[in-house]
Motif scaffolding. Structure first.
Motif, PDB file in Angstrom:
ATOM      1  N   PHE A   1       0.832  -1.207   0.000  1.00 12.67           N
ATOM      2  CA  PHE A   1       0.000   0.000   0.000  1.00 12.67           C
ATOM      3  C   PHE A   1       0.864   1.253   0.000  1.00 12.67           C
ATOM      4  O   PHE A   1       1.732   1.420   0.864  1.00 12.67           O
ATOM      5  CB  PHE A   1      -0.905  -0.002   1.234  1.00 12.67           C
ATOM      6  CG  PHE A   1      -1.723   1.253   1.395  1.00 12.67           C
ATOM      7  CD1 PHE A   1      -2.986   1.338   0.839  1.00 12.67           C
ATOM      8  CD2 PHE A   1      -1.232   2.357   2.091  1.00 12.67           C
ATOM      9  CE1 PHE A   1      -3.752   2.489   0.978  1.00 12.67           C
ATOM     10  CE2 PHE A   1      -1.985   3.512   2.241  1.00 12.67           C
ATOM     11  CZ  PHE A   1      -3.248   3.574   1.685  1.00 12.67           C
ATOM     12  N   THR A   2       0.644   2.115  -0.955  1.00  9.01           N
ATOM     13  CA  THR A   2       1.239   3.454  -0.969  1.00  9.01           C
ATOM     14  C   THR A   2       0.181   4.429  -1.447  1.00  9.01           C
ATOM     15  O   THR A   2      -0.268   4.344  -2.598  1.00  9.01           O
ATOM     16  CB  THR A   2       2.461   3.533  -1.920  1.00  9.01           C
ATOM     17  OG1 THR A   2       3.437   2.586  -1.518  1.00  9.01           O
ATOM     18  CG2 THR A   2       3.069   4.922  -1.872  1.00  9.01           C
ATOM     19  N   TYR A   3      -0.230   5.329  -0.580  1.00  6.49           N
ATOM     20  CA  TYR A   3      -1.304   6.260  -0.937  1.00  6.49           C
ATOM     21  C   TYR A   3      -0.868   7.111  -2.118  1.00  6.49           C
ATOM     22  O   TYR A   3       0.116   7.844  -2.045  1.00  6.49           O
ATOM     23  CB  TYR A   3      -1.645   7.145   0.262  1.00  6.49           C
ATOM     24  CG  TYR A   3      -2.943   7.894   0.102  1.00  6.49           C
ATOM     25  CD1 TYR A   3      -4.160   7.245   0.286  1.00  6.49           C
ATOM     26  CD2 TYR A   3      -2.959   9.242  -0.232  1.00  6.49           C
ATOM     27  CE1 TYR A   3      -5.354   7.916   0.145  1.00  6.49           C
ATOM     28  CE2 TYR A   3      -4.156   9.924  -0.378  1.00  6.49           C
ATOM     29  CZ  TYR A   3      -5.353   9.262  -0.199  1.00  6.49           C
ATOM     30  OH  TYR A   3      -6.535   9.926  -0.340  1.00  6.49           O
TER      31      TYR A   3
ATOM     32  N   ASN B   1      -3.814  -4.610   2.819  1.00 11.00           N
ATOM     33  CA  ASN B   1      -4.069  -3.204   3.155  1.00 11.00           C
ATOM     34  C   ASN B   1      -4.673  -3.038   4.546  1.00 11.00           C
ATOM     35  O   ASN B   1      -5.800  -2.560   4.713  1.00 11.00           O
ATOM     36  CB  ASN B   1      -5.000  -2.578   2.121  1.00 11.00           C
ATOM     37  CG  ASN B   1      -4.312  -2.261   0.818  1.00 11.00           C
ATOM     38  OD1 ASN B   1      -3.124  -2.516   0.659  1.00 11.00           O
ATOM     39  ND2 ASN B   1      -5.049  -1.708  -0.139  1.00 11.00           N
TER      40      ASN B   1
ATOM     41  N   ILE C   1      -2.987   0.464   8.726  1.00 10.45           N
ATOM     42  CA  ILE C   1      -2.543   1.751   8.188  1.00 10.45           C
ATOM     43  C   ILE C   1      -2.959   2.873   9.129  1.00 10.45           C
ATOM     44  O   ILE C   1      -4.102   2.933   9.577  1.00 10.45           O
ATOM     45  CB  ILE C   1      -3.147   1.998   6.791  1.00 10.45           C
ATOM     46  CG1 ILE C   1      -2.813   0.836   5.849  1.00 10.45           C
ATOM     47  CG2 ILE C   1      -2.644   3.313   6.205  1.00 10.45           C
ATOM     48  CD1 ILE C   1      -3.651   0.816   4.581  1.00 10.45           C
ATOM     49  N   GLN C   2      -2.034   3.763   9.411  1.00  8.08           N
ATOM     50  CA  GLN C   2      -2.321   4.920  10.254  1.00  8.08           C
ATOM     51  C   GLN C   2      -2.250   6.186   9.421  1.00  8.08           C
ATOM     52  O   GLN C   2      -1.245   6.457   8.768  1.00  8.08           O
ATOM     53  CB  GLN C   2      -1.331   5.006  11.418  1.00  8.08           C
ATOM     54  CG  GLN C   2      -1.769   5.988  12.489  1.00  8.08           C
ATOM     55  CD  GLN C   2      -1.400   5.505  13.886  1.00  8.08           C
ATOM     56  OE1 GLN C   2      -0.657   4.551  14.049  1.00  8.08           O
ATOM     57  NE2 GLN C   2      -1.915   6.177  14.895  1.00  8.08           N
TER      58      GLN C   2
ATOM     59  N   VAL D   1      -5.556   2.455  13.702  1.00  7.43           N
ATOM     60  CA  VAL D   1      -5.191   1.724  12.493  1.00  7.43           C
ATOM     61  C   VAL D   1      -6.426   1.503  11.634  1.00  7.43           C
ATOM     62  O   VAL D   1      -7.551   1.381  12.127  1.00  7.43           O
ATOM     63  CB  VAL D   1      -4.523   0.384  12.825  1.00  7.43           C
ATOM     64  CG1 VAL D   1      -3.202   0.608  13.518  1.00  7.43           C
ATOM     65  CG2 VAL D   1      -5.436  -0.487  13.687  1.00  7.43           C
TER      66      VAL D   1
ATOM     67  N   TYR E   1      -7.880  -0.552   4.015  1.00  7.48           N
ATOM     68  CA  TYR E   1      -8.216   0.218   2.827  1.00  7.48           C
ATOM     69  C   TYR E   1      -8.735  -0.716   1.756  1.00  7.48           C
ATOM     70  O   TYR E   1      -8.196  -1.798   1.533  1.00  7.48           O
ATOM     71  CB  TYR E   1      -6.983   0.966   2.301  1.00  7.48           C
ATOM     72  CG  TYR E   1      -7.303   2.067   1.309  1.00  7.48           C
ATOM     73  CD1 TYR E   1      -7.767   3.305   1.750  1.00  7.48           C
ATOM     74  CD2 TYR E   1      -7.133   1.875  -0.056  1.00  7.48           C
ATOM     75  CE1 TYR E   1      -8.053   4.324   0.851  1.00  7.48           C
ATOM     76  CE2 TYR E   1      -7.416   2.888  -0.962  1.00  7.48           C
ATOM     77  CZ  TYR E   1      -7.879   4.107  -0.507  1.00  7.48           C
ATOM     78  OH  TYR E   1      -8.168   5.114  -1.399  1.00  7.48           O
TER      79      TYR E   1
ATOM     80  N   TRP F   1     -11.866   3.767   3.482  1.00  3.41           N
ATOM     81  CA  TRP F   1     -11.134   3.415   4.691  1.00  3.41           C
ATOM     82  C   TRP F   1     -12.032   2.596   5.607  1.00  3.41           C
ATOM     83  O   TRP F   1     -13.227   2.877   5.722  1.00  3.41           O
ATOM     84  CB  TRP F   1     -10.667   4.672   5.425  1.00  3.41           C
ATOM     85  CG  TRP F   1      -9.647   5.442   4.648  1.00  3.41           C
ATOM     86  CD1 TRP F   1      -9.866   6.510   3.822  1.00  3.41           C
ATOM     87  CD2 TRP F   1      -8.238   5.195   4.617  1.00  3.41           C
ATOM     88  NE1 TRP F   1      -8.682   6.943   3.279  1.00  3.41           N
ATOM     89  CE2 TRP F   1      -7.668   6.151   3.742  1.00  3.41           C
ATOM     90  CE3 TRP F   1      -7.417   4.253   5.230  1.00  3.41           C
ATOM     91  CZ2 TRP F   1      -6.301   6.198   3.481  1.00  3.41           C
ATOM     92  CZ3 TRP F   1      -6.055   4.301   4.973  1.00  3.41           C
ATOM     93  CH2 TRP F   1      -5.512   5.262   4.107  1.00  3.41           C
TER      94      TRP F   1
END
Length: 395
Positions: free
Chosen positions: A218-220, A314, A317-318, A326, A329, A334
């Motif tokens: 995951f990379t936004y 996914n 994630i914060q 947390v 996604y 979200w």
């Protein structure tokens, strides 16, 4: 004369106390719960108490917002049992890119005023992709993005043809992108902000090297959502704003939508949309109702399910923009766990910078909408939800 003086003094004190009491009652009356106004916008309204909500706690939430406990919130709406049962608007600043804290003019927000929804735009884009697949414009989320990028075939190098539509929806393209380690601002230090000054946004995203294999990490990446906009245009012959107006907004009775374009004319499909909070609520209610409205299936039910289900890895994630713990996604939504009466329940939400939220809680048959002006500070909406709104839900 002495008794007369005492009498006058007593009368003065009584008048003062009555006056003060009246002022306090008037002040409190401003925060008394009131049923939302029935407008000709397709939303049914109802009484929060009849829907199982403790209105005293909602009044306390209103007071806390006005006291600035949650920085700057512009609106709070709650939809439960098929009705809009709570709606409040507050004073706050309009968004202005080049102003301190991004705060422009100070206004009193209202039901008819549109508000930038920022990255909630991504969830509108996602919904449109789901509709386009259902109607046969796009075959599948598993297709290579290059199936719909005829003008960018020269970028199909280094195995980038393995990037699928689903990878863009889930932020797992694997392309190098840094959107969170630098704030938005005039210095264009954020990777996404650079897209405002390049000649070709699609090229600027796809020329990046890989950080990971597609689907694994995951990379936004808001740039990937702009690519979805280009895919939509090439697959349907319609820009995302035209497609959304015809196939999503028209069936929902939404007519407030405005979008923004880059200087080169390309539609920005990741964060440019503005809507009224009531129209945001209609979109959330559509997801709560599994994509249906008035008997019409607008978004495929399985698309809604995928939007509410964490994609592969996914999880954990914060977000740097809020104190939400947390998250997972999915298809631009979200996913969080909340505590309600000692039980864990799921909330999934469209989320935008500054505190723009469309939150769906199926187990409580509820949707919440917030708009805010907390551009330069972390959103505290989770505290508002946990301290006031969830405790107010009796059933």
């Amino acid at each position: 004369m002495k008794n007369l003086g005492i009498t006058i003094g007593v009368v003065f004190i009584l008048v003062f106390l009555i006056s003060e009491t009246g002022c306090n009652i008037a002040a409190r009356a401003e925060h008394y719960y009131k049923v939302p106004e029935q407008l000709n916008d397709g939303l049914k309204v109802g009484d929060a108490a009849k829907a199982g909500l403790n209105t005293a706690l909602l009044e306390d939430a209103t007071q806390a917002i006005e006291n600035g406990k949650f920085k700057e919130i512009h609106s709070m709406l709650i939809y439960k049992a098929g009705q809009l049962v709570f709606e409040e608007y507050f004073e706050g600043h309009q968004y202005q890119w080049d102003a301190a804290k991004y705060h422009g003019a100070l206004v009193q927000w209202s039901p008819t005023m549109t508000h930038p929804v920022m990255s909630c735009t991504k969830s509108i884009t996602s919904a449109c992709i789901g509709i386009a697949i259902d109607k046969g414009f796009i075959k599948s989320v598993d297709q290579s993005i290059f199936d719909y990028l005829p003008e960018h075939q020269y970028l199909k190098t280094d195995n980038k043809n393995y990037i699928t539509i689903e990878h863009l929806l889930t932020m797992t393209s694997g392309l190098a992108w840094d959107e969170w380690n630098a704030s938005h601002g005039g210095q264009l230090t954020n990777d996404y902000d650079h897209l405002y000054v390049v000649d070709d946004q699609i090229k600027a995203v796809l020329e990046r090297p890989f950080w990971a294999a597609p689907g694994e990490f995951f990379t936004y990446n808001g740039g990937g959502i702009d690519i979805l906009g280009e895919i939509m245009k090439n697959a349907t012959g319609m820009d995302m704003d035209e497609f959304a107006a015809e196939y999503l907004f028209k069936p929902l009775g939404i007519d407030s939508a405005t979008w923004w374009r880059y200087p080169n004319g390309r539609l920005e499909t990741a964060s440019s949309l503005s809507l009224t909070p009531r129209d945001m609520l209609k979109f959330g209610a559509l997801y709560l109702n599994k994509g249906r409205r008035n008997g019409q299936q607008i978004i495929p039910e399985d698309w809604v399910e995928k939007s509410a289900t964490v994609y592969r890895n996914n999880s954990g994630i914060q977000l740097p923009i809020e104190d939400s713990g947390v998250n997972g996604y999915a298809y631009t939504w979200w996913i969080s766990e909340l505590d309600h009466n000692g039980q864990k329940i799921k909330m999934y939400r469209a989320n935008g910078w500054g505190g723009q939220v469309i939150a769906v809680i199926p187990e409580l048959d509820m949707v919440m909408v917030f708009t805010s002006g907390n551009w330069a500070t972390k959103s505290k909406l989770f505290k508002l939800v946990n301290n006031y709104i969830l405790p107010a839900v009796n059933n």
